[in-house]
Design a protein around this motif. Structure first.
Motif, PDB file in Angstrom:
ATOM      1  N   MET A  84       0.846  -1.204   0.000  1.00  0.00           N
ATOM      2  CA  MET A  84       0.000   0.000   0.000  1.00  0.00           C
ATOM      3  C   MET A  84       0.882   1.255   0.000  1.00  0.00           C
ATOM      4  O   MET A  84       0.581   2.217  -0.709  1.00  0.00           O
ATOM      5  CB  MET A  84      -0.937   0.004   1.211  1.00  0.00           C
ATOM      6  N   GLN A  85       1.957   1.239   0.782  1.00  0.00           N
ATOM      7  CA  GLN A  85       2.872   2.381   0.812  1.00  0.00           C
ATOM      8  C   GLN A  85       3.497   2.585  -0.570  1.00  0.00           C
ATOM      9  O   GLN A  85       3.547   3.708  -1.077  1.00  0.00           O
ATOM     10  CB  GLN A  85       3.978   2.176   1.847  1.00  0.00           C
ATOM     11  N   LEU A  86       3.946   1.504  -1.188  1.00  0.00           N
ATOM     12  CA  LEU A  86       4.544   1.607  -2.518  1.00  0.00           C
ATOM     13  C   LEU A  86       3.515   2.100  -3.532  1.00  0.00           C
ATOM     14  O   LEU A  86       3.799   2.984  -4.343  1.00  0.00           O
ATOM     15  CB  LEU A  86       5.134   0.255  -2.940  1.00  0.00           C
ATOM     16  N   SER A  87       2.310   1.584  -3.462  1.00  0.00           N
ATOM     17  CA  SER A  87       1.240   2.012  -4.359  1.00  0.00           C
ATOM     18  C   SER A  87       0.936   3.499  -4.174  1.00  0.00           C
ATOM     19  O   SER A  87       0.774   4.244  -5.143  1.00  0.00           O
ATOM     20  CB  SER A  87      -0.015   1.178  -4.108  1.00  0.00           C
ATOM     21  N   GLY A  88       0.897   3.935  -2.932  1.00  0.00           N
ATOM     22  CA  GLY A  88       0.631   5.351  -2.633  1.00  0.00           C
ATOM     23  C   GLY A  88       1.723   6.266  -3.158  1.00  0.00           C
ATOM     24  O   GLY A  88       1.447   7.328  -3.725  1.00  0.00           O
ATOM     25  N   THR A  89       2.969   5.856  -2.997  1.00  0.00           N
ATOM     26  CA  THR A  89       4.072   6.696  -3.467  1.00  0.00           C
ATOM     27  C   THR A  89       4.121   6.722  -4.992  1.00  0.00           C
ATOM     28  O   THR A  89       4.495   7.727  -5.589  1.00  0.00           O
ATOM     29  CB  THR A  89       5.426   6.276  -2.849  1.00  0.00           C
ATOM     30  N   ILE A  90       3.700   5.630  -5.633  1.00  0.00           N
ATOM     31  CA  ILE A  90       3.607   5.611  -7.101  1.00  0.00           C
ATOM     32  C   ILE A  90       2.535   6.600  -7.554  1.00  0.00           C
ATOM     33  O   ILE A  90       2.745   7.391  -8.473  1.00  0.00           O
ATOM     34  CB  ILE A  90       3.312   4.183  -7.612  1.00  0.00           C
ATOM     35  N   LEU A  91       1.382   6.577  -6.899  1.00  0.00           N
ATOM     36  CA  LEU A  91       0.287   7.490  -7.233  1.00  0.00           C
ATOM     37  C   LEU A  91       0.721   8.945  -7.067  1.00  0.00           C
ATOM     38  O   LEU A  91       0.465   9.789  -7.930  1.00  0.00           O
ATOM     39  CB  LEU A  91      -0.940   7.192  -6.366  1.00  0.00           C
ATOM     40  N   GLN A  92       1.422   9.241  -5.983  1.00  0.00           N
ATOM     41  CA  GLN A  92       1.905  10.607  -5.755  1.00  0.00           C
ATOM     42  C   GLN A  92       2.906  11.000  -6.834  1.00  0.00           C
ATOM     43  O   GLN A  92       2.898  12.129  -7.318  1.00  0.00           O
ATOM     44  CB  GLN A  92       2.539  10.710  -4.351  1.00  0.00           C
ATOM     45  N   TYR A  93       3.759  10.057  -7.249  1.00  0.00           N
ATOM     46  CA  TYR A  93       4.738  10.311  -8.311  1.00  0.00           C
ATOM     47  C   TYR A  93       4.019  10.638  -9.631  1.00  0.00           C
ATOM     48  O   TYR A  93       4.404  11.564 -10.336  1.00  0.00           O
ATOM     49  CB  TYR A  93       5.649   9.091  -8.473  1.00  0.00           C
ATOM     50  N   VAL A  94       2.970   9.875  -9.938  1.00  0.00           N
ATOM     51  CA  VAL A  94       2.180  10.118 -11.153  1.00  0.00           C
ATOM     52  C   VAL A  94       1.564  11.512 -11.104  1.00  0.00           C
ATOM     53  O   VAL A  94       1.631  12.273 -12.074  1.00  0.00           O
ATOM     54  CB  VAL A  94       1.077   9.037 -11.334  1.00  0.00           C
ATOM     55  N   ASN A  95       0.962  11.861  -9.986  1.00  0.00           N
ATOM     56  CA  ASN A  95       0.324  13.174  -9.847  1.00  0.00           C
ATOM     57  C   ASN A  95       1.326  14.316  -9.992  1.00  0.00           C
ATOM     58  O   ASN A  95       1.014  15.366 -10.527  1.00  0.00           O
ATOM     59  CB  ASN A  95      -0.392  13.281  -8.501  1.00  0.00           C
ATOM     60  N   THR A 114      -2.047 -12.409   1.599  1.00  0.00           N
ATOM     61  CA  THR A 114      -2.792 -11.186   1.287  1.00  0.00           C
ATOM     62  C   THR A 114      -1.915 -10.191   0.529  1.00  0.00           C
ATOM     63  O   THR A 114      -2.375  -9.541  -0.409  1.00  0.00           O
ATOM     64  CB  THR A 114      -3.338 -10.543   2.580  1.00  0.00           C
ATOM     65  N   ALA A 115      -0.641 -10.105   0.912  1.00  0.00           N
ATOM     66  CA  ALA A 115       0.283  -9.201   0.212  1.00  0.00           C
ATOM     67  C   ALA A 115       0.446  -9.622  -1.245  1.00  0.00           C
ATOM     68  O   ALA A 115       0.512  -8.773  -2.136  1.00  0.00           O
ATOM     69  CB  ALA A 115       1.628  -9.164   0.927  1.00  0.00           C
ATOM     70  N   LYS A 116       0.484 -10.924  -1.507  1.00  0.00           N
ATOM     71  CA  LYS A 116       0.575 -11.415  -2.895  1.00  0.00           C
ATOM     72  C   LYS A 116      -0.647 -10.988  -3.695  1.00  0.00           C
ATOM     73  O   LYS A 116      -0.530 -10.585  -4.854  1.00  0.00           O
ATOM     74  CB  LYS A 116       0.698 -12.940  -2.909  1.00  0.00           C
ATOM     75  N   ALA A 119      -0.328  -7.286  -4.377  1.00  0.00           N
ATOM     76  CA  ALA A 119       0.673  -7.044  -5.422  1.00  0.00           C
ATOM     77  C   ALA A 119       0.064  -7.279  -6.800  1.00  0.00           C
ATOM     78  O   ALA A 119       0.262  -6.481  -7.717  1.00  0.00           O
ATOM     79  CB  ALA A 119       1.886  -7.951  -5.206  1.00  0.00           C
ATOM     80  N   LYS A 120      -0.685  -8.350  -6.920  1.00  0.00           N
ATOM     81  CA  LYS A 120      -1.322  -8.668  -8.207  1.00  0.00           C
ATOM     82  C   LYS A 120      -2.342  -7.591  -8.584  1.00  0.00           C
ATOM     83  O   LYS A 120      -2.356  -7.102  -9.713  1.00  0.00           O
ATOM     84  CB  LYS A 120      -1.991 -10.040  -8.116  1.00  0.00           C
ATOM     85  N   GLN A 121      -3.200  -7.221  -7.626  1.00  0.00           N
ATOM     86  CA  GLN A 121      -4.230  -6.224  -7.899  1.00  0.00           C
ATOM     87  C   GLN A 121      -3.640  -4.845  -8.191  1.00  0.00           C
ATOM     88  O   GLN A 121      -4.159  -4.106  -9.023  1.00  0.00           O
ATOM     89  CB  GLN A 121      -5.200  -6.137  -6.716  1.00  0.00           C
ATOM     90  N   LEU A 122      -2.561  -4.507  -7.505  1.00  0.00           N
ATOM     91  CA  LEU A 122      -1.932  -3.194  -7.682  1.00  0.00           C
ATOM     92  C   LEU A 122      -0.896  -3.178  -8.807  1.00  0.00           C
ATOM     93  O   LEU A 122      -0.280  -2.147  -9.065  1.00  0.00           O
ATOM     94  CB  LEU A 122      -1.281  -2.747  -6.367  1.00  0.00           C
ATOM     95  N   LYS A 123      -0.714  -4.333  -9.433  1.00  0.00           N
ATOM     96  CA  LYS A 123       0.259  -4.480 -10.526  1.00  0.00           C
ATOM     97  C   LYS A 123       1.672  -4.102 -10.083  1.00  0.00           C
ATOM     98  O   LYS A 123       2.415  -3.418 -10.795  1.00  0.00           O
ATOM     99  CB  LYS A 123      -0.173  -3.683 -11.748  1.00  0.00           C
ATOM    100  N   ILE A 124       2.017  -4.563  -8.892  1.00  0.00           N
ATOM    101  CA  ILE A 124       3.361  -4.362  -8.358  1.00  0.00           C
ATOM    102  C   ILE A 124       4.112  -5.685  -8.479  1.00  0.00           C
ATOM    103  O   ILE A 124       3.631  -6.719  -8.030  1.00  0.00           O
ATOM    104  CB  ILE A 124       3.323  -3.887  -6.893  1.00  0.00           C
ATOM    105  N   GLN A 125       5.258  -5.628  -9.106  1.00  0.00           N
ATOM    106  CA  GLN A 125       6.083  -6.826  -9.280  1.00  0.00           C
ATOM    107  C   GLN A 125       6.854  -7.101  -7.996  1.00  0.00           C
ATOM    108  O   GLN A 125       7.326  -6.177  -7.339  1.00  0.00           O
ATOM    109  CB  GLN A 125       7.049  -6.622 -10.446  1.00  0.00           C
ATOM    110  N   TYR A 126       6.991  -8.368  -7.647  1.00  0.00           N
ATOM    111  CA  TYR A 126       7.798  -8.761  -6.491  1.00  0.00           C
ATOM    112  C   TYR A 126       9.006  -9.546  -6.988  1.00  0.00           C
ATOM    113  O   TYR A 126       8.876 -10.419  -7.840  1.00  0.00           O
ATOM    114  CB  TYR A 126       6.998  -9.635  -5.517  1.00  0.00           C
ATOM    115  N   ARG A 127      10.177  -9.219  -6.470  1.00  0.00           N
ATOM    116  CA  ARG A 127      11.406  -9.955  -6.796  1.00  0.00           C
ATOM    117  C   ARG A 127      12.132 -10.306  -5.507  1.00  0.00           C
ATOM    118  O   ARG A 127      12.262  -9.465  -4.621  1.00  0.00           O
ATOM    119  CB  ARG A 127      12.357  -9.107  -7.648  1.00  0.00           C
ATOM    120  N   TYR A 128      12.601 -11.527  -5.458  1.00  0.00           N
ATOM    121  CA  TYR A 128      13.451 -11.960  -4.347  1.00  0.00           C
ATOM    122  C   TYR A 128      14.901 -11.813  -4.793  1.00  0.00           C
ATOM    123  O   TYR A 128      15.301 -12.357  -5.823  1.00  0.00           O
ATOM    124  CB  TYR A 128      13.170 -13.428  -3.989  1.00  0.00           C
TER     125      TYR A 128
END
Length: 189
Positions: A84-95, A114-116, A119-128
């Motif tokens: 959610m934090q990453l999604s929020g900062t992306i949205l602020q960056y877009v704005n 739930t985080a997975k 990630a899918k719903q927010l289209k955030i890629q996860y990498r280990y």
């Protein structure tokens, strides 16, 4: 072995504090992206706790990535609040910029179920990516005057220096290789 080489070896062997380990992890990820042709801004290192959840901002042609890096114990789990934090900062960056970046969460641990889903719903890629204290961390850079310099992780301007493959710049783990290719340490006269 000269003093500079001894200092570099000592740096790599030292016990890092939690903030230093976080910085080392972000630098390792930066190395991975720069060697793949991305221009990387170490936003988290530069801004510290006011980084807005943006550890690295990467640019390649018209693509933009916002990366959040979490170097956590394998026993910990990343929960949806971090996405959610990453999604929020992306949205602020877009704005703010009108550019649409891709979000990537990179970590040394796993996501909760739930985080997975988030990630899918927010289209955030996860990498280990596992922390590797032996990644090539010497930056060989050619400055705008054509001077070939190398920077070590404890040098003052290390995080401001970019490595661009198309300019014949590179990362290495050997001071000897840097010098053999004509680079001088930024501290040398």
């Amino acid at each position: 072995m000269n003093d500079l080489e001894q200092k570099f070896i000592k740096y790599k062997k030292k016990m890092f504090s939690k903030p230093e380990i976080g910085k080392l992890y972000e630098r390792q990820i930066r190395y991975i992206y720069e060697k793949n042709g991305w221009r990387v801004i170490p936003y988290g290192i530069v801004k510290g706790k006011s980084d807005l959840g943006r550890d690295l901002i990467c640019f390649k042609k018209k693509q933009v990535l916002i990366i959040q890096a979490k170097n956590w114990s394998k026993t910990k789990t990343i929960h949806e609040k971090h996405l959610m934090q990453l999604s929020g900062t992306i949205l602020q960056y877009v704005n703010k910029t009108k550019k649409i970046p891709k979000g990537i969460l990179i970590s040394t641990t796993k996501l909760s179920k739930t985080a997975k889903e988030f990630a899918k719903q927010l289209k955030i890629q996860y990498r280990y990516i596992k922390l590797d204290k032996n990644y090539p961390m010497i930056k060989c850079n050619i400055n705008r005057y054509g001077k070939k310099l190398f920077f070590l992780p404890f040098d003052r301007f290390y995080d401001k220096v970019h490595v661009e493959k198309n300019k014949n710049e590179f990362y290495t783990n050997s001071i000897k290789i840097a010098k053999n290719k004509g680079f001088k340490h930024v501290g040398e006269k």
